[in-house]
Design an enzyme around this catalytic site. Structure first.
Site, PDB file in Angstrom:
ATOM      1  N   VAL A 126       0.345  -8.347   6.975  1.00 19.26           N
ATOM      2  CA  VAL A 126       0.011  -9.549   7.733  1.00 19.26           C
ATOM      3  C   VAL A 126       0.813 -10.771   7.270  1.00 19.26           C
ATOM      4  O   VAL A 126       0.699 -11.838   7.864  1.00 19.26           O
ATOM      5  CB  VAL A 126      -1.505  -9.851   7.707  1.00 19.26           C
ATOM      6  N   LYS A 139       0.816  -1.214   0.000  1.00 21.28           N
ATOM      7  CA  LYS A 139       0.000   0.000   0.000  1.00 21.28           C
ATOM      8  C   LYS A 139       0.853   1.269   0.000  1.00 21.28           C
ATOM      9  O   LYS A 139       0.383   2.325  -0.433  1.00 21.28           O
ATOM     10  CB  LYS A 139      -0.940  -0.010   1.212  1.00 21.28           C
ATOM     11  N   TYR A 189      -6.531  -5.564  -6.041  1.00 21.03           N
ATOM     12  CA  TYR A 189      -6.125  -5.483  -4.634  1.00 21.03           C
ATOM     13  C   TYR A 189      -5.519  -6.797  -4.157  1.00 21.03           C
ATOM     14  O   TYR A 189      -4.427  -6.816  -3.558  1.00 21.03           O
ATOM     15  CB  TYR A 189      -7.331  -5.099  -3.778  1.00 21.03           C
TER      16      TYR A 189
END
Length: 307
Positions: free
Chosen positions: A261, A67, A191
């Site tokens: 993550v 991101k 995404y």
């Protein structure tokens, strides 16, 4: 201060001996299979030194660290118009909160929570097919790292798509509020794939150097972004880069950073270095448990805290 390689090696040795390593991201099946015993650390310093230790050459899924790069691209495309779609404030909530998004009329708090990143992806998609947008994202990261071998792990992308129901809900919420202009399926597909980009710590540290050097690639001397934009991205990383754990990270580490993550963290010591650490086990806020400890130790030994 001891030489950088000695510091990095010392930290890697300390972290390998830790028994409490957090929990891997079990809600993404491919990430659930990763050995939590991994630890890698790489520091790309201003003088060209690259200090590495541990599993620094093992590729892993960078997940939300991507991101940072998509925000950089979207700001290049839309400039400050981007901030009409997404805010710049810490969320104080989980990275995939739906309640906050609904309460705030579809405007995500910042570009690093999942809803904000979906809005950023929508900007990059405008006028492009998903494959072209992904190519642009991957090309930018490869240029920043000066490494053409960086790739998207299709197995991880499929795993994310198969279990990405919360992200699908967020995207549909955004669409209902008019924040997304492209089809929801296009946004979600892009995404999931950009989160599945695989990099080593060495590659990630090199890719982040432009944020440590006022927007310039130190290899080529070419500016990827302006100094002002680099400062603002670093500011957002410091205040929002770890979701509801951002304040704790700033308190303990004192560097702009972005976690994922997959267990990776990219941290920036402005004017000094870009740092990548990887340990797959996560703390309750979704950042690498051992990775945060390693960066806290690195900041203490080098004195690089921005505070």
């Amino acid at each position: 201060m001891a030489d950088l390689q000695s510091i990095v090696a010392e930290i890697a040795e300390e972290m390998r001996g830790r028994t409490d390593r957090g929990e891997v991201a079990s809600y993404i099946p491919e990430l659930a299979r990763v050995d939590p015993g991994h630890f890698g650390l790489a520091v790309a310093a201003a003088d060209g030194t690259l200090a590495c230790a541990g599993d620094s050459e093992v590729p892993y899924s960078i997940q939300s660290i991507s991101k940072v790069f998509t925000l950089t691209l979207a700001l290049g495309l839309a400039g400050d118009q981007l901030w009409r779609r997404v805010g710049r404030e810490p969320s104080g909530s989980r990275f995939n909160s739906i309640v906050q998004l609904e309460a705030e009329h579809g405007i995500p708090r910042n570009p690093f929570i999942n809803a904000g990143a979906l809005a950023v992806i929508d900007v990059i998609l405008s006028g492009r097919a998903p494959r072209e947008a992904l190519g642009e994202i991957l090309r930018f990261i490869r240029v920043a790292a000066q490494d053409e071998s960086i790739f998207i792990d299709e197995t991880v992308a499929r795993s994310e798509k198969a279990t990405g129901f919360r992200n699908a809900a967020l995207a549909n919420f955004l669409k209902s509020f008019g924040v997304l202009s492209n089809p929801v399926d296009y946004v979600l597909g892009t995404y999931f794939h950009h989160c599945a980009i695989a990099m080593t710590c060495r590659q990630l540290a090199r890719a982040g150097r432009f944020l440590a050097h006022s927007g310039r690639n130190p290899d080529t001397g070419c500016s990827l972004i302006s100094p002002g934009r680099a400062r603002r991205i670093n500011a957002l990383m410091l205040t929002c880069g770890h979701y509801d754990g951002s304040g704790e990270f700033a308190y303990r580490v004192g560097l702009p950073g972005k976690s994922g993550v997959g267990g990776g963290i990219l941290a920036i010591a402005p004017g000094r270095a870009a740092i990548a650490v990887w340990s797959p086990g996560l703390n309750p806020q979704g950042s690498s448990l051992v990775g945060v400890l390693a960066l806290q130790r690195l900041s203490a030994l080098t004195g690089w805290s921005v505070f």
